[in-house]
Design a protein around this motif. Structure first.
Motif, PDB file in Angstrom:
ATOM      1  N   THR A 112       1.532 -37.217  28.673  1.00  0.00           N
ATOM      2  CA  THR A 112       1.610 -35.789  28.355  1.00  0.00           C
ATOM      3  C   THR A 112       1.630 -34.953  29.620  1.00  0.00           C
ATOM      4  O   THR A 112       2.414 -33.992  29.747  1.00  0.00           O
ATOM      5  CB  THR A 112       0.422 -35.375  27.472  1.00  0.00           C
ATOM      6  N   LEU A 113       0.782 -35.285  30.586  1.00  0.00           N
ATOM      7  CA  LEU A 113       0.752 -34.542  31.846  1.00  0.00           C
ATOM      8  C   LEU A 113       2.072 -34.676  32.597  1.00  0.00           C
ATOM      9  O   LEU A 113       2.564 -33.707  33.191  1.00  0.00           O
ATOM     10  CB  LEU A 113      -0.400 -35.017  32.707  1.00  0.00           C
ATOM     11  N   CYS A 114       2.657 -35.862  32.568  1.00  0.00           N
ATOM     12  CA  CYS A 114       3.947 -36.053  33.240  1.00  0.00           C
ATOM     13  C   CYS A 114       5.033 -35.181  32.593  1.00  0.00           C
ATOM     14  O   CYS A 114       5.844 -34.558  33.290  1.00  0.00           O
ATOM     15  CB  CYS A 114       4.351 -37.521  33.194  1.00  0.00           C
ATOM     16  N   CYS A 115       5.041 -35.142  31.266  1.00  0.00           N
ATOM     17  CA  CYS A 115       6.044 -34.317  30.580  1.00  0.00           C
ATOM     18  C   CYS A 115       5.796 -32.830  30.819  1.00  0.00           C
ATOM     19  O   CYS A 115       6.740 -32.032  30.854  1.00  0.00           O
ATOM     20  CB  CYS A 115       6.029 -34.611  29.083  1.00  0.00           C
ATOM     21  N   SER A 116       4.525 -32.472  30.984  1.00  0.00           N
ATOM     22  CA  SER A 116       4.189 -31.057  31.165  1.00  0.00           C
ATOM     23  C   SER A 116       4.593 -30.529  32.530  1.00  0.00           C
ATOM     24  O   SER A 116       4.538 -29.307  32.754  1.00  0.00           O
ATOM     25  CB  SER A 116       2.681 -30.849  30.955  1.00  0.00           C
ATOM     26  N   VAL A 117       5.000 -31.415  33.434  1.00  0.00           N
ATOM     27  CA  VAL A 117       5.454 -30.955  34.746  1.00  0.00           C
ATOM     28  C   VAL A 117       6.663 -30.036  34.612  1.00  0.00           C
ATOM     29  O   VAL A 117       6.894 -29.154  35.455  1.00  0.00           O
ATOM     30  CB  VAL A 117       5.772 -32.173  35.646  1.00  0.00           C
ATOM     31  N   GLY A 118       7.415 -30.210  33.528  1.00  0.00           N
ATOM     32  CA  GLY A 118       8.592 -29.369  33.308  1.00  0.00           C
ATOM     33  C   GLY A 118       8.271 -27.895  33.184  1.00  0.00           C
ATOM     34  O   GLY A 118       9.167 -27.048  33.289  1.00  0.00           O
ATOM     35  N   TRP A 119       6.993 -27.548  32.995  1.00  0.00           N
ATOM     36  CA  TRP A 119       6.610 -26.139  32.898  1.00  0.00           C
ATOM     37  C   TRP A 119       6.863 -25.390  34.196  1.00  0.00           C
ATOM     38  O   TRP A 119       6.884 -24.152  34.196  1.00  0.00           O
ATOM     39  CB  TRP A 119       5.142 -26.025  32.503  1.00  0.00           C
ATOM     40  N   VAL A 120       7.018 -26.105  35.287  1.00  0.00           N
ATOM     41  CA  VAL A 120       7.311 -25.411  36.548  1.00  0.00           C
ATOM     42  C   VAL A 120       8.671 -24.726  36.482  1.00  0.00           C
ATOM     43  O   VAL A 120       8.950 -23.817  37.274  1.00  0.00           O
ATOM     44  CB  VAL A 120       7.254 -26.387  37.741  1.00  0.00           C
ATOM     45  N   ARG A 121       9.522 -25.150  35.558  1.00  0.00           N
ATOM     46  CA  ARG A 121      10.839 -24.524  35.373  1.00  0.00           C
ATOM     47  C   ARG A 121      10.828 -23.574  34.180  1.00  0.00           C
ATOM     48  O   ARG A 121      11.859 -23.304  33.572  1.00  0.00           O
ATOM     49  CB  ARG A 121      11.910 -25.594  35.175  1.00  0.00           C
ATOM     50  N   PHE A 122       9.641 -23.078  33.859  1.00  0.00           N
ATOM     51  CA  PHE A 122       9.496 -22.158  32.734  1.00  0.00           C
ATOM     52  C   PHE A 122      10.454 -20.973  32.878  1.00  0.00           C
ATOM     53  O   PHE A 122      10.548 -20.349  33.933  1.00  0.00           O
ATOM     54  CB  PHE A 122       8.055 -21.648  32.657  1.00  0.00           C
ATOM     55  N   SER A 123      11.142 -20.681  31.803  1.00  0.00           N
ATOM     56  CA  SER A 123      12.091 -19.562  31.804  1.00  0.00           C
ATOM     57  C   SER A 123      12.116 -18.947  30.418  1.00  0.00           C
ATOM     58  O   SER A 123      12.213 -19.664  29.416  1.00  0.00           O
ATOM     59  CB  SER A 123      13.501 -20.050  32.183  1.00  0.00           C
ATOM     60  N   ASP A 124      11.974 -17.631  30.381  1.00  0.00           N
ATOM     61  CA  ASP A 124      12.034 -16.949  29.099  1.00  0.00           C
ATOM     62  C   ASP A 124      13.094 -15.857  29.155  1.00  0.00           C
ATOM     63  O   ASP A 124      13.549 -15.464  30.225  1.00  0.00           O
ATOM     64  CB  ASP A 124      10.681 -16.365  28.706  1.00  0.00           C
ATOM     65  N   GLU A 125      13.476 -15.394  28.000  1.00  0.00           N
ATOM     66  CA  GLU A 125      14.514 -14.376  27.883  1.00  0.00           C
ATOM     67  C   GLU A 125      14.010 -13.276  26.960  1.00  0.00           C
ATOM     68  O   GLU A 125      13.716 -13.522  25.782  1.00  0.00           O
ATOM     69  CB  GLU A 125      15.805 -14.987  27.328  1.00  0.00           C
ATOM     70  N   ASP A 126      13.880 -12.053  27.513  1.00  0.00           N
ATOM     71  CA  ASP A 126      13.383 -10.923  26.739  1.00  0.00           C
ATOM     72  C   ASP A 126      14.483  -9.960  26.310  1.00  0.00           C
ATOM     73  O   ASP A 126      14.225  -9.034  25.540  1.00  0.00           O
ATOM     74  CB  ASP A 126      12.335 -10.146  27.550  1.00  0.00           C
ATOM     75  N   ASP A 127      15.688 -10.158  26.814  1.00  0.00           N
ATOM     76  CA  ASP A 127      16.793  -9.265  26.462  1.00  0.00           C
ATOM     77  C   ASP A 127      17.282  -9.617  25.059  1.00  0.00           C
ATOM     78  O   ASP A 127      17.839 -10.695  24.831  1.00  0.00           O
ATOM     79  CB  ASP A 127      17.929  -9.403  27.477  1.00  0.00           C
ATOM     80  N   ALA A 128      17.057  -8.709  24.118  1.00  0.00           N
ATOM     81  CA  ALA A 128      17.412  -8.992  22.724  1.00  0.00           C
ATOM     82  C   ALA A 128      18.900  -9.269  22.566  1.00  0.00           C
ATOM     83  O   ALA A 128      19.307 -10.065  21.715  1.00  0.00           O
ATOM     84  CB  ALA A 128      16.995  -7.824  21.835  1.00  0.00           C
ATOM     85  N   GLN A 129      19.731  -8.593  23.378  1.00  0.00           N
ATOM     86  CA  GLN A 129      21.170  -8.834  23.277  1.00  0.00           C
ATOM     87  C   GLN A 129      21.538 -10.259  23.655  1.00  0.00           C
ATOM     88  O   GLN A 129      22.556 -10.783  23.203  1.00  0.00           O
ATOM     89  CB  GLN A 129      21.926  -7.857  24.170  1.00  0.00           C
ATOM     90  N   LYS A 130      20.718 -10.895  24.473  1.00  0.00           N
ATOM     91  CA  LYS A 130      21.041 -12.242  24.915  1.00  0.00           C
ATOM     92  C   LYS A 130      20.502 -13.312  23.967  1.00  0.00           C
ATOM     93  O   LYS A 130      21.140 -14.353  23.806  1.00  0.00           O
ATOM     94  CB  LYS A 130      20.496 -12.474  26.326  1.00  0.00           C
ATOM     95  N   PHE A 131      19.346 -13.078  23.363  1.00  0.00           N
ATOM     96  CA  PHE A 131      18.819 -14.158  22.524  1.00  0.00           C
ATOM     97  C   PHE A 131      19.048 -13.934  21.028  1.00  0.00           C
ATOM     98  O   PHE A 131      18.802 -14.831  20.232  1.00  0.00           O
ATOM     99  CB  PHE A 131      17.325 -14.407  22.810  1.00  0.00           C
ATOM    100  N   LEU A 132      19.536 -12.746  20.633  1.00  0.00           N
ATOM    101  CA  LEU A 132      19.784 -12.506  19.221  1.00  0.00           C
ATOM    102  C   LEU A 132      21.262 -12.418  18.869  1.00  0.00           C
ATOM    103  O   LEU A 132      21.604 -12.309  17.690  1.00  0.00           O
ATOM    104  CB  LEU A 132      19.096 -11.208  18.778  1.00  0.00           C
ATOM    105  N   THR A 133      22.131 -12.444  19.868  1.00  0.00           N
ATOM    106  CA  THR A 133      23.570 -12.329  19.593  1.00  0.00           C
ATOM    107  C   THR A 133      24.315 -13.514  20.196  1.00  0.00           C
ATOM    108  O   THR A 133      23.896 -14.047  21.233  1.00  0.00           O
ATOM    109  CB  THR A 133      24.135 -11.027  20.180  1.00  0.00           C
ATOM    110  N   PRO A 134      25.406 -13.948  19.591  1.00  0.00           N
ATOM    111  CA  PRO A 134      26.181 -15.074  20.133  1.00  0.00           C
ATOM    112  C   PRO A 134      26.789 -14.712  21.484  1.00  0.00           C
ATOM    113  O   PRO A 134      27.454 -13.685  21.619  1.00  0.00           O
ATOM    114  CB  PRO A 134      27.252 -15.328  19.073  1.00  0.00           C
ATOM    115  N   GLN A 135      26.577 -15.565  22.476  1.00  0.00           N
ATOM    116  CA  GLN A 135      27.035 -15.268  23.828  1.00  0.00           C
ATOM    117  C   GLN A 135      28.483 -15.670  24.074  1.00  0.00           C
ATOM    118  O   GLN A 135      28.993 -15.463  25.179  1.00  0.00           O
ATOM    119  CB  GLN A 135      26.112 -15.954  24.840  1.00  0.00           C
ATOM    120  N   ASP A 136      29.126 -16.260  23.090  1.00  0.00           N
ATOM    121  CA  ASP A 136      30.542 -16.616  23.234  1.00  0.00           C
ATOM    122  C   ASP A 136      31.432 -15.711  22.386  1.00  0.00           C
ATOM    123  O   ASP A 136      32.595 -16.035  22.125  1.00  0.00           O
ATOM    124  CB  ASP A 136      30.765 -18.070  22.838  1.00  0.00           C
ATOM    125  N   SER A 137      30.895 -14.582  21.963  1.00  0.00           N
ATOM    126  CA  SER A 137      31.653 -13.694  21.085  1.00  0.00           C
ATOM    127  C   SER A 137      32.657 -12.869  21.883  1.00  0.00           C
ATOM    128  O   SER A 137      32.568 -12.741  23.108  1.00  0.00           O
ATOM    129  CB  SER A 137      30.699 -12.760  20.331  1.00  0.00           C
TER     130      SER A 137
END
Length: 915
Positions: free
Chosen positions: A54-79
């Motif tokens: 579990t600790l080894c898999c949790s190392v991926g948290w160093v690449r944590f990335s979130d998206e707060d722009d509603a236009q980017k996460f609620l709409t299709p980006q290939d439209s």
């Protein structure tokens, strides 16, 4: 003959499928027996290995990335709208940010069109122009440097309001003897970016007119200031403008005008603060919900009956929560390492996985036969090598529990994970990413439940047995207490065919009675009918105003928004300005395409929803043609035409269009042009979609060589809504099909798998229909919960169906097999569903539209899942379910285990039907 042949073929197919399923179930059961045996022998080592992985898999948290722009996460980006936005952003400067202030006159029937009141408005206006974010950057410079009117010379500042009737000059107002007459006289607007004509309806509300239609009084007014922005291409933010707008809000709200009620500011920064504060509050509520589920898990694994000391496993509930938390940490670490971004909906994924994980834990714990505890304690005492005997008992009980629970949680985990993965094949990023996180978490949770939680269960069960043995050794029989077993009581063996739980003894008696079955079927038919009726009536709609919330940061925003929508509905700003659209053209020889350009303007103006007067005579092309005619100039080729356009942009008539034409830096040719248009307000989202598609089609047909683009920010949302229904139905179809295939493979019976699949489809239909009955609409948020209904709705019916199919062969009727299924897993399924419901009820205190929707739909899903799992599935299986199955070694060993102490085999009930 043909029918008999088909029947024989069906029977042969079913028999082969059942034999294959029996072999698969035997392999699965054998795997879980070997796994649990190995874990029981080395529980501590298993725990350390699980924690390390579990600790080894949790190392991926160093690449944590979130998206707060509603236009980017609620709409299709290939439209197409996204591609058009990239074209516009690359060639034209950013649209301004609009700061608005609304003024409502004190008292009913009061009039704002008095010199006294207007001078107070001038005081506020001067105060606003003094707002600065930096020493040289404020409302006075930001509004006067817009590229809309860029020219060589003095630049008019971009503002809207009643003060435009006096050119924003206090002296002119002071010299005016009749302000009402000035307003009725109209004139030229010096500063509005929308029109050169003064529009009283854009500046005033609550207008009263005389019989001739002349304005005599007004009760409210609006001021607007357009700020130049330099948006960051990724964050779509301008920090300086954000600071200016926050200062604007504070300044306006502190200002007290004697003739008006408290001024009401409305800025993008203020609305963002309100929405962010509401989400912060709801995140706190979700945290409380997590704590509530943890408390319930502790209480659900703690007995209320003292005569079963082995049931006092409250700590197991907390350990189960810890296992789920580790699974989420590991799964999300892997997702982050793979570049998957987290959206604000990710919290819901953790919430759902916690409920699913606890359900698995309850099923595993419920697999331990509590009635054998006294027998195990007595058998250990009679042995000399008590430590070995204790280890053998623990190992045997864990193997029995995993033999029963392992295949069941494998079925539900596989269906959940595959349903979520199927749901990830959607063009809506928020739903796709959520499903990826959820699927990974379900798989990680299944792995840890079968290893880490089993190891913890081994240690706790060993501790319980050891303590019971020590107490029984130290006690004399005649001094025992009422709640402790005697040696004679310890030898009593309860038949495995006799129901022992409340669900098997009491609930099954009533729900499987004739009256109970009729009630369940009638209620289910009613619910399904309501779902079908609602599904036929539901419509699409999405409005970001739903996210404004009372009682949190910038709590005045909802009130101001309601005021604007009531009195100034056509004067929105930014994304709310859905009536303003751009008509763009790409690189071409505009001298050769003059006819095409005129045809494009004429046909676009002919659209019923386009306000032709807003652009037919005020666009760059028509203005340039008029200028050529007025100046008696002729153009004979492309070069002379380009030269005339450049000359036109330097004149007073053409300066306002300098930002509407983009020239190629290398060739000097026109590479792009912009024409601003105004549309009517669409009455519904479907009408918006129709208008968007019609305008694109009409523009393309009119001038294909100019490759026209019709774009507005709202198109990004509209295009997402245009596909949301199709995406929802597609995801549901894929997920349901995958679930049915997995159920057929793991259950081994097409009929039972089809029944469970029908239950899942009914749940999805009811959830879809509930959108209409709740007064909601299909949009990015509601569609999200409809899609996840497949995974969540499968668990309870699948658990019961699995127990029904693998009931002991001596149970030869559908009713007895259904009773057995309820007796074995009814309590675990109920506790698993109730754990999620407890947390969901806490979320009912949330304020934002997202989490209010989460509360209503997830409550609906969980209630329907429990209803179909604990009521509809047993009744349906008892009526039409198959009654006989081939006996597999796994089922025989599972239901008639030999004792690890004396090797005896408990006798089966002589009258299984009495169950």
């Amino acid at each position: 003959w043909g029918i008999r042949r088909i029947t024989r073929l069906q029977r042969a197919t079913m028999k082969a499928l059942r034999q294959a399923s029996d072999a698969l179930q035997e392999r699965i059961a054998s795997f879980f027996r070997r796994l649990s045996t190995s874990i029981a022998a080395r529980p501590v080592k298993t725990i350390w290995i699980c924690v390390a992985v579990t600790l080894c898999c949790s190392v991926g948290w160093v690449r944590f990335s979130d998206e707060d722009d509603a236009q980017k996460f609620l709409t299709p980006q290939d439209s197409r709208a996204i591609r058009d936005r990239e074209f516009v952003d690359d060639r034209f400067e950013d649209s301004p940010s609009v700061s608005q202030v609304f003024l409502n006159r004190r008292g009913d029937g009061a009039n704002v069109l008095t010199k006294e009141a207007l001078l107070e408005v001038f005081d506020l206006h001067d105060r606003i122009l003094g707002i600065q974010a930096r020493r040289t950057d404020g409302y006075d410079t930001r509004t006067c440097a817009l590229v809309y009117w860029r020219a060589q010379g003095e630049l008019p500042c971009q503002r809207e309001g009643i003060l435009a009737y006096w050119d924003y000059n206090r002296s002119k107002l002071e010299e005016d003897d009749d302000v009402v007459a000035t307003v009725n006289a109209g004139g030229v607007d010096c500063c509005s970016p929308k029109s050169r004509v003064l529009d009283v309806s854009a500046a005033l509300a609550k207008i009263r007119r005389d019989g001739d239609g002349r304005v005599v009084a007004a009760g409210a007014m609006r001021l607007a200031y357009y700020l130049r922005q330099e948006l960051h291409r990724r964050s779509r933010q301008d920090p300086d403008v954000d600071r200016l707008e926050r200062n604007f809000d504070a300044t306006v709200r502190r200002r007290d005008l004697p003739s008006f009620e408290r001024p009401l500011p409305l800025t993008p920064a203020g609305t963002e603060d309100n929405v962010a504060a509401a989400f912060d509050f709801d995140r706190l509520i979700v945290t409380v919900a997590f704590v509530t589920i943890s408390v319930y898990a502790y209480l659900a694994t703690t007995t209320r009956r003292r005569e079963h000391p082995n049931k006092q496993r409250g700590v197991l509930g907390l350990l189960a929560v810890g296992c789920v938390a580790l699974a989420i940490a590991a799964a999300w670490g892997v997702c982050f390492a793979c570049g998957v971004e987290l959206s604000p909906l990710g919290t819901i994924a953790a919430f759902l996985v916690l409920g699913i994980g606890l359900d698995d834990s309850f099923v595993i714990v419920g697999g331990i036969d509590d009635d054998k505890f006294a027998t195990d304690v007595e058998g250990i005492i009679e042995r000399k090598d008590r430590d070995d005997a204790l280890d053998a008992v623990v190992s045997q009980r864990i193997v029995e529990a995993m033999g029963l629970a392992g295949p069941s949680i494998l079925t539900t985990s596989a269906t959940d994970a595959c349903a979520f993965l199927a749901g990830s094949y959607t063009r809506i990023p928020a739903i796709s990413n959520f499903c990826v996180f959820a699927a990974a978490s379900v798989l990680a949770d299944f792995a840890l439940q079968c290893t880490l939680f089993v190891a913890l269960l081994v240690l706790t069960h060993r501790r319980k047995l050891r303590r019971a043995v020590e107490k029984l050794e130290a006690r004399v029989d005649d001094e025992r207490t009422e709640d402790e077993p005697t040696r004679e009581e310890a030898k009593v063996v309860v038949s495995p065919m006799t129901p022992t739980s409340w669900f098997g003894r009491v609930y099954a008696k009533y729900v499987l009675s004739t009256m109970g079955m009729c009630f369940v079927l009638a209620t289910t038919a009613t619910i399904t009918t309501l779902g079908a009726v609602g599904s036929a009536q539901v419509d699409m709609e999405f409005d970001y105003h739903w996210f404004y919330t009372d009682g949190v940061g910038s709590n005045y925003v909802p009130r101001v928004d309601r005021f604007q929508r009531k009195w100034f509905p056509a004067q929105g700003a930014g994304e709310d300005s859905s009536s303003s659209f751009g008509l763009y053209t790409k690189n071409a020889d505009y001298f050769e395409e003059r006819a095409s350009m005129q045809r494009l303007i004429d046909r676009f103006a002919a659209l019923s929803f386009v306000r032709a007067e807003s652009f037919v005579d005020s666009n760059w092309f028509s203005s340039h043609e008029r200028w050529l005619a007025t100046a008696n100039l002729t153009v004979d080729d492309s070069d002379s035409y380009l030269a005339s356009v450049r000359t036109f942009l330097e004149t007073d008539e053409g300066r306002s269009f300098s930002s509407k034409i983009v020239f190629d830096g290398d060739t000097g040719a026109i590479s792009a042009t912009q024409i601003d248009t105004s549309w009517e307000r669409p009455p519904s989202t479907r009408k918006s979609i129709d208008w968007m598609r019609t305008s694109r089609r009409r523009a393309k047909d009119a001038a294909p060589t100019l490759r026209p683009v019709v774009y507005a920010t709202v198109f990004v949302w509209i295009e997402g809504l245009a596909i949301i229904t199709a995406e929802t139905v597609r995801s549901l179809a894929i997920a349901s099909s995958v679930v049915i295939v997995i159920l057929i493979a793991l259950l081994g019976d097409v009929a039972v798998a089809a029944l469970v699949g029908a239950f899942v489809v009914s749940i999805c239909l009811c959830v879809y229909g509930s959108v209409y009955w709740y007064g909601d609409h299909i949009n990015f948020i509601s569609a999200f919960f409809i899609i996840i209904a497949v995974g969540l709705g499968t668990d309870a019916p699948a658990h019961v169906a699995h127990a029904y199919i693998h009931a002991p062969p001596v149970l030869t009727s559908g009713k007895t097999r259904a009773t057995y299924a309820l007796d074995k897993l009814g309590s675990s399924v109920w506790r698993g569903g109730l754990s999620t419901l407890c947390g969901v009820l806490v979320v009912g205190l949330a304020k934002t539209y997202v989490f209010e929707t989460f509360f209503w739909y997830l409550t609906t899903i969980m209630v329907l899942s429990l209803w179909f799992g604990l009521a509809v599935a047993p009744v349906t299986l008892a009526l039409v379910g198959p009654c006989l199955y081939s006996t597999t070694p796994s089922s025989a060993n599972q239901e008639a285990p030999t004792s690890p102490i004396d090797g005896s085999t408990p006798a089966l009930s002589e009258e299984p039907a009495s169950a």
